[in-house]
Motif scaffolding. Structure first.
Motif, PDB file in Angstrom:
ATOM      1  N   ASP A  55      -4.273   0.739  -2.533  1.00 42.73           N
ATOM      2  CA  ASP A  55      -3.865  -0.626  -2.821  1.00 42.73           C
ATOM      3  C   ASP A  55      -3.063  -0.601  -4.114  1.00 42.73           C
ATOM      4  OD1 ASP A  55      -3.873  -3.293  -3.955  1.00 42.73           O
ATOM      5  OD2 ASP A  55      -5.410  -3.808  -2.487  1.00 42.73           O
ATOM      6  N   LEU A  56      -1.777  -0.914  -4.031  1.00 39.47           N
ATOM      7  CA  LEU A  56      -0.898  -0.778  -5.186  1.00 39.47           C
ATOM      8  C   LEU A  56      -1.180  -1.828  -6.249  1.00 39.47           C
ATOM      9  CD1 LEU A  56       2.465   0.104  -3.430  1.00 39.47           C
ATOM     10  CD2 LEU A  56       0.859   1.650  -4.585  1.00 39.47           C
ATOM     11  N   ALA A  57      -1.641  -3.008  -5.857  1.00 40.62           N
ATOM     12  CA  ALA A  57      -1.944  -4.041  -6.844  1.00 40.62           C
ATOM     13  C   ALA A  57      -3.218  -3.711  -7.606  1.00 40.62           C
ATOM     14  CB  ALA A  57      -2.070  -5.399  -6.158  1.00 40.62           C
ATOM     15  N   ALA A  58      -4.225  -3.222  -6.894  1.00 41.29           N
ATOM     16  CA  ALA A  58      -5.509  -2.901  -7.526  1.00 41.29           C
ATOM     17  C   ALA A  58      -5.511  -1.518  -8.151  1.00 41.29           C
ATOM     18  CB  ALA A  58      -6.639  -3.016  -6.499  1.00 41.29           C
ATOM     19  N   GLY A  59      -4.585  -0.650  -7.709  1.00 39.97           N
ATOM     20  CA  GLY A  59      -4.544   0.707  -8.244  1.00 39.97           C
ATOM     21  C   GLY A  59      -5.733   1.543  -7.856  1.00 39.97           C
ATOM     22  N   ARG A  60      -6.177   1.400  -6.593  1.00 38.46           N
ATOM     23  CA  ARG A  60      -7.342   2.174  -6.171  1.00 38.46           C
ATOM     24  C   ARG A  60      -7.220   2.579  -4.703  1.00 38.46           C
ATOM     25  NH1 ARG A  60     -11.220  -0.906  -3.430  1.00 38.46           N
ATOM     26  NH2 ARG A  60     -10.748  -3.150  -3.359  1.00 38.46           N
ATOM     27  N   LEU A  61      -7.912   3.643  -4.363  1.00 36.97           N
ATOM     28  CA  LEU A  61      -7.975   4.109  -2.977  1.00 36.97           C
ATOM     29  C   LEU A  61      -8.893   3.185  -2.198  1.00 36.97           C
ATOM     30  CD1 LEU A  61      -7.160   6.672  -1.176  1.00 36.97           C
ATOM     31  CD2 LEU A  61      -9.478   7.465  -1.656  1.00 36.97           C
ATOM     32  N   THR A  62      -8.404   2.674  -1.071  1.00 34.68           N
ATOM     33  CA  THR A  62      -9.185   1.705  -0.306  1.00 34.68           C
ATOM     34  C   THR A  62      -9.783   2.275   0.973  1.00 34.68           C
ATOM     35  OG1 THR A  62      -7.089   0.927   0.653  1.00 34.68           O
ATOM     36  CG2 THR A  62      -7.990  -0.301  -1.211  1.00 34.68           C
ATOM     37  N   ARG A  63      -9.128   3.265   1.590  1.00 35.92           N
ATOM     38  CA  ARG A  63      -9.725   3.892   2.772  1.00 35.92           C
ATOM     39  C   ARG A  63      -9.054   5.219   3.050  1.00 35.92           C
ATOM     40  NH1 ARG A  63      -7.483   0.724   8.232  1.00 35.92           N
ATOM     41  NH2 ARG A  63      -5.436   0.153   7.379  1.00 35.92           N
ATOM     42  N   THR A  64      -9.712   6.022   3.869  1.00 31.45           N
ATOM     43  CA  THR A  64      -9.170   7.306   4.314  1.00 31.45           C
ATOM     44  C   THR A  64      -9.392   7.445   5.818  1.00 31.45           C
ATOM     45  OG1 THR A  64     -11.254   8.493   3.904  1.00 31.45           O
ATOM     46  CG2 THR A  64      -9.648   8.421   2.091  1.00 31.45           C
ATOM     47  N   VAL A  65      -8.550   8.269   6.432  1.00 33.37           N
ATOM     48  CA  VAL A  65      -8.689   8.541   7.855  1.00 33.37           C
ATOM     49  C   VAL A  65      -8.286   9.984   8.106  1.00 33.37           C
ATOM     50  CG1 VAL A  65      -6.333   7.750   8.380  1.00 33.37           C
ATOM     51  CG2 VAL A  65      -8.072   7.754  10.187  1.00 33.37           C
ATOM     52  N   ARG A  66      -8.982  10.645   9.015  1.00 33.24           N
ATOM     53  CA  ARG A  66      -8.689  12.030   9.370  1.00 33.24           C
ATOM     54  C   ARG A  66      -7.653  12.096  10.491  1.00 33.24           C
ATOM     55  NH1 ARG A  66     -10.266  15.710   5.656  1.00 33.24           N
ATOM     56  NH2 ARG A  66     -12.345  15.211   4.900  1.00 33.24           N
ATOM     57  N   LEU A  67      -6.737  13.060  10.360  1.00 29.60           N
ATOM     58  CA  LEU A  67      -5.866  13.389  11.480  1.00 29.60           C
ATOM     59  C   LEU A  67      -6.613  14.369  12.391  1.00 29.60           C
ATOM     60  CD1 LEU A  67      -2.486  13.744   9.557  1.00 29.60           C
ATOM     61  CD2 LEU A  67      -3.544  11.698  10.542  1.00 29.60           C
ATOM     62  N   HIS A 125       0.826  -1.206   0.000  1.00 33.01           N
ATOM     63  CA  HIS A 125       0.000   0.000   0.000  1.00 33.01           C
ATOM     64  C   HIS A 125       0.861   1.258   0.000  1.00 33.01           C
ATOM     65  CE1 HIS A 125      -2.785  -3.034   1.628  1.00 33.01           C
ATOM     66  NE2 HIS A 125      -3.722  -2.335   1.036  1.00 33.01           N
ATOM     67  N   ALA A 126       0.333   2.288  -0.639  1.00 36.96           N
ATOM     68  CA  ALA A 126       0.902   3.629  -0.527  1.00 36.96           C
ATOM     69  C   ALA A 126      -0.009   4.453   0.365  1.00 36.96           C
ATOM     70  CB  ALA A 126       1.021   4.282  -1.902  1.00 36.96           C
ATOM     71  N   TYR A 127       0.591   5.382   1.082  1.00 40.33           N
ATOM     72  CA  TYR A 127      -0.166   6.276   1.955  1.00 40.33           C
ATOM     73  C   TYR A 127       0.142   7.707   1.547  1.00 40.33           C
ATOM     74  CZ  TYR A 127      -1.082   2.097   4.617  1.00 40.33           C
ATOM     75  OH  TYR A 127      -1.505   0.843   4.975  1.00 40.33           O
ATOM     76  N   VAL A 128      -0.903   8.480   1.297  1.00 35.98           N
ATOM     77  CA  VAL A 128      -0.752   9.856   0.839  1.00 35.98           C
ATOM     78  C   VAL A 128      -1.524  10.776   1.764  1.00 35.98           C
ATOM     79  CG1 VAL A 128      -0.392   9.223  -1.572  1.00 35.98           C
ATOM     80  CG2 VAL A 128      -2.718   9.663  -0.763  1.00 35.98           C
ATOM     81  N   VAL A 129      -1.011  12.007   1.916  1.00 32.83           N
ATOM     82  CA  VAL A 129      -1.654  12.997   2.774  1.00 32.83           C
ATOM     83  C   VAL A 129      -2.113  14.168   1.915  1.00 32.83           C
ATOM     84  CG1 VAL A 129      -1.461  14.376   4.866  1.00 32.83           C
ATOM     85  CG2 VAL A 129      -0.031  12.345   4.585  1.00 32.83           C
ATOM     86  N   ALA A 130      -3.382  14.524   2.033  1.00 35.29           N
ATOM     87  CA  ALA A 130      -3.935  15.645   1.284  1.00 35.29           C
ATOM     88  C   ALA A 130      -3.463  16.959   1.879  1.00 35.29           C
ATOM     89  CB  ALA A 130      -5.461  15.596   1.291  1.00 35.29           C
ATOM     90  N   ARG A 131      -3.460  18.004   1.056  1.00 35.59           N
ATOM     91  CA  ARG A 131      -3.175  19.352   1.532  1.00 35.59           C
ATOM     92  C   ARG A 131      -4.407  20.219   1.334  1.00 35.59           C
ATOM     93  NH1 ARG A 131       1.065  22.397  -2.319  1.00 35.59           N
ATOM     94  NH2 ARG A 131       0.712  23.982  -0.739  1.00 35.59           N
ATOM     95  N   GLY A 132      -4.476  21.287   2.131  1.00 34.74           N
ATOM     96  CA  GLY A 132      -5.573  22.230   1.973  1.00 34.74           C
ATOM     97  C   GLY A 132      -6.863  21.801   2.624  1.00 34.74           C
ATOM     98  N   GLY A 179      -2.196  15.640  -7.226  1.00 36.22           N
ATOM     99  CA  GLY A 179      -3.097  14.590  -6.757  1.00 36.22           C
ATOM    100  C   GLY A 179      -3.105  13.375  -7.666  1.00 36.22           C
ATOM    101  N   ARG A 180      -2.046  13.178  -8.410  1.00 41.03           N
ATOM    102  CA  ARG A 180      -1.925  12.002  -9.279  1.00 41.03           C
ATOM    103  C   ARG A 180      -0.885  11.036  -8.697  1.00 41.03           C
ATOM    104  NH1 ARG A 180      -1.908  16.384 -13.256  1.00 41.03           N
ATOM    105  NH2 ARG A 180      -3.866  16.340 -14.420  1.00 41.03           N
ATOM    106  N   VAL A 181      -1.235   9.769  -8.659  1.00 44.78           N
ATOM    107  CA  VAL A 181      -0.298   8.712  -8.277  1.00 44.78           C
ATOM    108  C   VAL A 181      -0.080   7.866  -9.528  1.00 44.78           C
ATOM    109  CG1 VAL A 181       0.072   6.697  -6.806  1.00 44.78           C
ATOM    110  CG2 VAL A 181      -1.091   8.722  -5.890  1.00 44.78           C
ATOM    111  N   TRP A 182       1.199   7.587  -9.836  1.00 43.45           N
ATOM    112  CA  TRP A 182       1.491   6.885 -11.088  1.00 43.45           C
ATOM    113  C   TRP A 182       2.458   5.723 -10.897  1.00 43.45           C
ATOM    114  CZ3 TRP A 182       6.688   7.179 -11.800  1.00 43.45           C
ATOM    115  CH2 TRP A 182       7.368   8.332 -11.375  1.00 43.45           C
ATOM    116  N   TRP A 183       2.346   4.758 -11.834  1.00 38.94           N
ATOM    117  CA  TRP A 183       3.225   3.604 -11.900  1.00 38.94           C
ATOM    118  C   TRP A 183       3.962   3.657 -13.232  1.00 38.94           C
ATOM    119  CZ3 TRP A 183      -1.453   3.898  -9.744  1.00 38.94           C
ATOM    120  CH2 TRP A 183      -1.702   3.271  -8.520  1.00 38.94           C
TER     121      TRP A 183
END
Length: 696
Positions: free
Chosen positions: A100-112, A83-90, A345-349
């Protein structure tokens, strides 16, 4: 000061080219002045005066039309397992997303818990660590349980955790702004300790790496590599000379390698055997760097977004998965591909051998949310254009439609001419022309000339040119004035036009002084550098002869002007340092006629013979003409601006302007006879937080 929580949190998904649904006007945001007790507010009108204004003062003072601009821009990024973990700004509070790096999709989010974003992320012991701003907190996220833990705060309000890394034994290290410190967190003991500032005079530890024996801090603006002995805490620079501001750093295979200024630097841990590899001419810096298991080094250049492979002492281009984008991180994957995260906001392989790539657009996912507004302008037919992170959104409130056009940066300034929209972008300094109906973008060129941040922009109709003010990067003082010829797509740059100052603002007075532009300066330049002059000045610039006619400091000892406007031979200005100080100066005698204080700073506009100040804190005041004290016109608009708040006025006969209420696009009634205020009154913003945004 924390920005208000997300409006309509969890609002619908957003397509890459079209913003989510536009809301109907929300009269619930309307405020009236009755009973507010807002500072300086006049008592409600009565008698005949009330009868004369009752008609135009009825109805809401603020009508909102939905989210002004959406973002899924990312800052921090790391990888743990599959998995990759990314943090939004703004977004407030920040959103951490799991991909999920194998599926290429966002699987969940959590607030700080709090903050506007998190530039820094790393992993240790199966946990994800995130460092945030504008309160520099350190968090731990447990992917197994989903729990988020605040471990501590490592600096003052307005600070950043700029970078995080993990040593081979699992110890986590952080670099900070504005105190330029390195901090250590031990997951084994839970102890968080400050290892001290890396280098006197360097406000940023912008990049960090660690090996078994040392943690290495890359500083900005000058660009030292400072090695801390992890056992003793002793530290020292291992750079024979500064290499230029740090951007990225890694410690692998007994070498320390990083992007510094216009070079990739490769040296031994003691600073010996230094190899300095110039980056390609098309690039300004290296955003991100990594190495694969066989020791091959890859990096990403800005502004082109090209991935390069190191071949000896050369950088060989591989591909550009997301052209003209900033990059936050670069990782090798077990299957031989590279994984990258772009600021838009783009994640690429990327397959580095064949050059093929795939992209995940986070703006299409629940990572998207309301964005602090960068800029705003009004176009033909009632269209309102809003600048956000890497986008310009065109709203047509009468039709209830919106369209999002991606651009390669932050539109710090927006203006219209004819049916086109013009944007000056940060950090590339590119000036672009947008066709909002077709969604097409074309470039007019780059300001360059050691500039980074467009600060103001106006259209000089008489010469059919845009005038653009700009500031240099951190560590430098000299700003510029740029004349942009939209017909020929040509930029003419006047570097250091106000000696040793940024150019912060521009004003024209065609009626009394045709062909003269007035420029306002900032002695702090791009920040993180000692000013060379004691006072910010205003200069008169002859647009025909292209030369400075005169220069004056309106108020001696005040370092930074934020914005100026001219009305009837009087120049009005508001300072950033000392924040909120305003003045009115006679242009013929160059003497200050009046001055006063506002709760904060922002931008000035002239409309229907009046001078208005829209400032941080959600406040609009009138400061001229012939006023000894600023008079409130509207308050309670919240903190929806990333840059100093702007107003876009409607036709000359109207007292309405477009702006922002919270993070919603709003039509504001600013009739001086219809003072309206939030019953909560006003709270001046935290100036340390506002100052920190310039570092971002």
């Amino acid at each position: 000061m924390e920005r208000r929580r997300l409006l309509h949190a969890g609002a619908g998904l957003v397509a890459a080219s079209v913003v989510g649904p536009v809301l109907a006007p929300a009269t619930a945001l309307a405020r009236t002045a009755e009973g507010t007790g807002a500072p300086g507010a006049p008592a409600p009108a009565s008698g005949a005066a009330a009868a004369g204004t009752a008609g135009r003062c009825s109805g809401p003072a603020v009508s909102a039309y939905g989210i002004a601009t959406y973002t899924a821009a990312i800052v921090g990024m790391t990888v743990l397992g599959g998995h990759a973990y990314v943090v939004a700004r703004g977004q407030n509070p920040p959103l951490l997303g799991e991909i999920d790096l194998a599926a290429g999709r966002l699987t969940r989010t959590v607030r700080l818990t709090r903050g506007d974003g998190g530039w820094a992320a790393t992993v240790s012991g199966g946990q994800v660590y995130v460092g945030t701003y504008p309160v520099p907190d350190l968090y731990r996220f447990d992917p197994a349980s989903g729990a988020v833990t605040l471990l501590g705060t490592i600096g003052p309000s307005g600070g950043f955790v700029w970078c995080l890394t993990t040593a081979p034994d699992g110890t986590v290290y952080a670099g900070t702004y504005p105190r330029g410190e390195v901090w250590e967190y031990s997951p084994a003991t839970g102890v968080l300790r400050n290892l001290g500032a890396a280098m006197p005079g360097e406000q940023y530890v912008r990049a960090i790496a660690a090996d078994d024996h040392h943690v290495y801090a890359g500083t900005l603006p000058r660009g030292h590599i400072v090695a801390y002995d992890r056992a003793t805490g002793a530290k020292g620079s291992i750079t024979p000379a500064p290499y230029g501001g740090a951007a990225c750093l890694l410690a692998r295979g007994g070498r320390v390698v990083g992007g510094f200024g216009r070079s990739v630097v490769d040296l031994a841990p003691d600073g010996s055997d230094a190899r300095v590899i110039p980056i390609p001419a098309a690039e300004r810096l290296v955003d991100a760097i990594t190495s694969t298991g066989d020791g091959t080094v890859y990096c990403v250049g800005r502004p082109t977004g090209t991935v390069y492979r190191r071949d000896g002492d050369a950088l060989v281009p591989v591909a550009a998965p997301t052209p003209l984008d900033e990059h936050r991180a670069l990782f090798p994957l077990p299957d031989g591909r590279l994984l990258g995260g772009a600021g838009s906001g783009r994640v690429w392989w990327l397959d580095p051998n064949g050059g093929g790539s795939t992209t995940l657009e986070l703006i299409d996912t629940v990572m998207a949310g309301p964005d602090p507004v960068q800029s705003l302008t009004l176009g033909p037919g009632g269209a309102v254009h809003v600048g956000g992170h890497f986008s310009v959104t065109t709203h047509r409130p009468a039709q209830g439609t919106s369209r999002r056009i991606p651009v390669s940066g932050e539109p710090k300034q927006l203006r219209t001419a004819g049916d086109r929209v013009y944007a000056a972008l940060y950090p590339s300094t590119e000036v672009v022309e947008l066709d909002p109906d077709r969604g097409k973008v074309r470039s007019l060129g780059f300001i360059d000339n050691d500039q980074q941040r467009p600060t103001d922009m106006l259209y000089a109709r008489a010469i059919d040119r845009f005038l653009i003010a700009s500031a240099p990067p951190a560590g430098r003082l000299k700003g510029a004035l740029t004349l942009a010829d939209r017909a020929r797509r040509r930029l003419t740059v006047y570097h250091d036009v106000i000696t040793d100052q940024s150019v912060m603002s521009l004003a024209l007075d065609d009626r009394l002084s045709p062909g003269i532009a007035y420029l306002a300066g900032d002695t702090w330049g791009g920040g993180s550098v000692t000013p060379a002059r004691p006072s910010a000045t205003v200069v008169a610039f002859d647009l025909c002869r292209r030369k400075v006619l005169w220069e004056v400091a309106p108020i001696e000892g005040y370092a930074s002007l934020q914005h100026i406007e001219v009305l009837d031979g009087v120049l009005y200005g508001v300072y950033k340092r000392l924040a909120g100080t305003w003045f009115a100066m006679d242009l013929e005698t160059r003497t200050v006629l009046r001055s006063g204080r506002l709760p904060s700073y922002g931008e000035l506009t002239v409309h229907r013979g009046q001078v208005f100040a829209s400032v941080f804190g959600g406040l609009v005041y009138r400061i001229g003409p012939d006023l000894d004290e600023a008079r409130p016109v509207l308050t309670g608009l919240g903190d929806g601006w990333y840059n100093p708040p702007q107003l876009a006025w409607e036709r000359r006969s109207s007292w309405h302007a477009w702006g922002v209420a919270g993070r919603e696009l709003a039509r504001l009634r600013l009739d001086p006879d219809c003072v309206s205020a939030n019953r909560a009154g006003t709270t001046p913003p935290d100036e340390a937080v506002l100052e920190s945004l310039l570092a971002n």
